[in-house]
Scaffold this motif. Sequence first.
Motif, PDB file in Angstrom:
ATOM      1  N   SER A 202     -13.212  98.742   7.236  1.00  0.00           N
ATOM      2  CA  SER A 202     -14.624  98.403   7.400  1.00  0.00           C
ATOM      3  C   SER A 202     -15.458  99.675   7.487  1.00  0.00           C
ATOM      4  O   SER A 202     -14.927 100.759   7.748  1.00  0.00           O
ATOM      5  N   ARG A 203     -16.772  99.516   7.263  1.00  0.00           N
ATOM      6  CA  ARG A 203     -17.644 100.694   7.292  1.00  0.00           C
ATOM      7  C   ARG A 203     -17.571 101.396   8.643  1.00  0.00           C
ATOM      8  O   ARG A 203     -17.508 102.633   8.718  1.00  0.00           O
ATOM      9  N   GLN A 204     -17.547 100.601   9.695  1.00  0.00           N
ATOM     10  CA  GLN A 204     -17.489 101.192  11.038  1.00  0.00           C
ATOM     11  C   GLN A 204     -16.166 101.923  11.258  1.00  0.00           C
ATOM     12  O   GLN A 204     -16.146 103.046  11.790  1.00  0.00           O
ATOM     13  N   GLN A 205     -15.066 101.289  10.834  1.00  0.00           N
ATOM     14  CA  GLN A 205     -13.753 101.925  11.000  1.00  0.00           C
ATOM     15  C   GLN A 205     -13.645 103.175  10.137  1.00  0.00           C
ATOM     16  O   GLN A 205     -13.094 104.193  10.561  1.00  0.00           O
ATOM     17  N   ALA A 206     -14.185 103.108   8.907  1.00  0.00           N
ATOM     18  CA  ALA A 206     -14.136 104.261   8.016  1.00  0.00           C
ATOM     19  C   ALA A 206     -14.914 105.441   8.598  1.00  0.00           C
ATOM     20  O   ALA A 206     -14.469 106.595   8.536  1.00  0.00           O
ATOM     21  N   LEU A 207     -16.074 105.150   9.162  1.00  0.00           N
ATOM     22  CA  LEU A 207     -16.876 106.210   9.780  1.00  0.00           C
ATOM     23  C   LEU A 207     -16.136 106.819  10.963  1.00  0.00           C
ATOM     24  O   LEU A 207     -16.102 108.051  11.137  1.00  0.00           O
ATOM     25  N   HIS A 208     -15.519 105.949  11.779  1.00  0.00           N
ATOM     26  CA  HIS A 208     -14.758 106.426  12.938  1.00  0.00           C
ATOM     27  C   HIS A 208     -13.601 107.329  12.499  1.00  0.00           C
ATOM     28  O   HIS A 208     -13.414 108.429  13.027  1.00  0.00           O
ATOM     29  N   ASP A 209     -12.822 106.855  11.493  1.00  0.00           N
ATOM     30  CA  ASP A 209     -11.672 107.623  11.034  1.00  0.00           C
ATOM     31  C   ASP A 209     -12.088 108.929  10.366  1.00  0.00           C
ATOM     32  O   ASP A 209     -11.404 109.954  10.497  1.00  0.00           O
ATOM     33  N   ALA A 210     -13.221 108.896   9.651  1.00  0.00           N
ATOM     34  CA  ALA A 210     -13.698 110.113   8.993  1.00  0.00           C
ATOM     35  C   ALA A 210     -14.106 111.164  10.016  1.00  0.00           C
ATOM     36  O   ALA A 210     -13.768 112.349   9.895  1.00  0.00           O
TER      37      ALA A 210
END
Length: 421
Positions: A202-210
């Motif tokens: 998800s966008r939120q998870q992708a931002l967190h992982d990035a």
Amino acid sequence: MTVAVFLLLLLGAVPIALVLALTAMWYIQASGNTVLFDSYPQQLFSAIESYGLLAIPLFMLAGELMNEGGLTKRLIALARILVGGFRGGLAYINLVANMMMAAIIGSAASQIAIMSRAMVPAMEEEGYDTPYSAAITAAGGLLSPIIPPSMLFVLFGVMAQVPIAEMFIAGLLPGLLLGASFFVVIALVGLVQQYPKGQWPSRQQALHDALWGMPALLIPVIIIGGILLGIATPTESAALASLAALLMGRFVYGDLRFQQLPQVLTRTAINAGLVIMLIAAAGVFGWVVIYEQLPQMAAEWIAALTSSPFLFLLLVIGALLLVGMVIDGIAALILVVPILMPIAQSQFAISPYQFGVVVCLTLVMGLLTPPVGAGLFIASSMTGAPPLKIFRALLPFLLATLVTLVLLAWLPWLTDGLVRR
């Protein structure tokens, strides 16, 4: 008789460092030229008397600190953002994470061990069979000798008296080419086996992982960027990477405890000590090889076979595939470079960069091929999959590596292009 002693010790499962040291001692005694014993200790120490070799324990330390400090799993999460949504997404994630780790660890065996623990269980949970999961992870170890930093490049640079930084640069395009060929293999296997389609985070998870993955990604940037920009030598870059991994693991991610450092340093010291001991023993053996003028005899024999640089490199690839099947890559490198390097340069005008990349990648293939195949057994012990099943799943990746080697032998600009700019 000296050859018989060498083979007897080798086939008798004597540690390769002792094989080399004892064979050299036998030759000196059998030749009657015992005055050479006076130079024996000097040759042992002169083989390891190189500033560049300091990079080996430092890169090992950086890899250990990254694994203990949680940087490895953040790089895997970062790879998921890039390729996780494709069919066979975890296979791509495994490969991209291996490429990132190859830019840090520099040791195929260490990389296979670390990534087997990190990736294979996750792939099994999503329905991938264990041998294929282990095979992708083991294939990722083939990237470590050519994507900088590379332990074999450090050794080759020291032995061939080539700047280590330039050897690292020479490995960039071949590393990307090999990685691309592995992507093609995974895509084809995924279509045939119909592996599950991956899911994009998800966008939120992708931002967190990035955000959490970026600090870990700084490690290869520090290593490669420092070398390419001329800010630091490979040894200094390795030291900076170790320091950065320590600080990030402790103060950014909080996974590393200072109480773990004695164990990390002990493992690094043992592994580095084994490598340095091997280099010292091989230095004495190489001294005997040169004293016997074996490079000159080999040059005459090869020159009678062909005058083509391309065919010469193909002969080298074929011979080293056999050598790598029974002898450790580092030991084999130390054995063959004093013999083949002068031939490549004087008889065929092959650049040391092209020769070094071809030799290092070919020898590491032996890590994944029977009968010795240390990488196969590492992957097997970490995953529980039988070594032969892993080898069968590895065959497409080994074929892709062979195709890459032929291209590297045929097109010198793939290795020399960036160095000569």
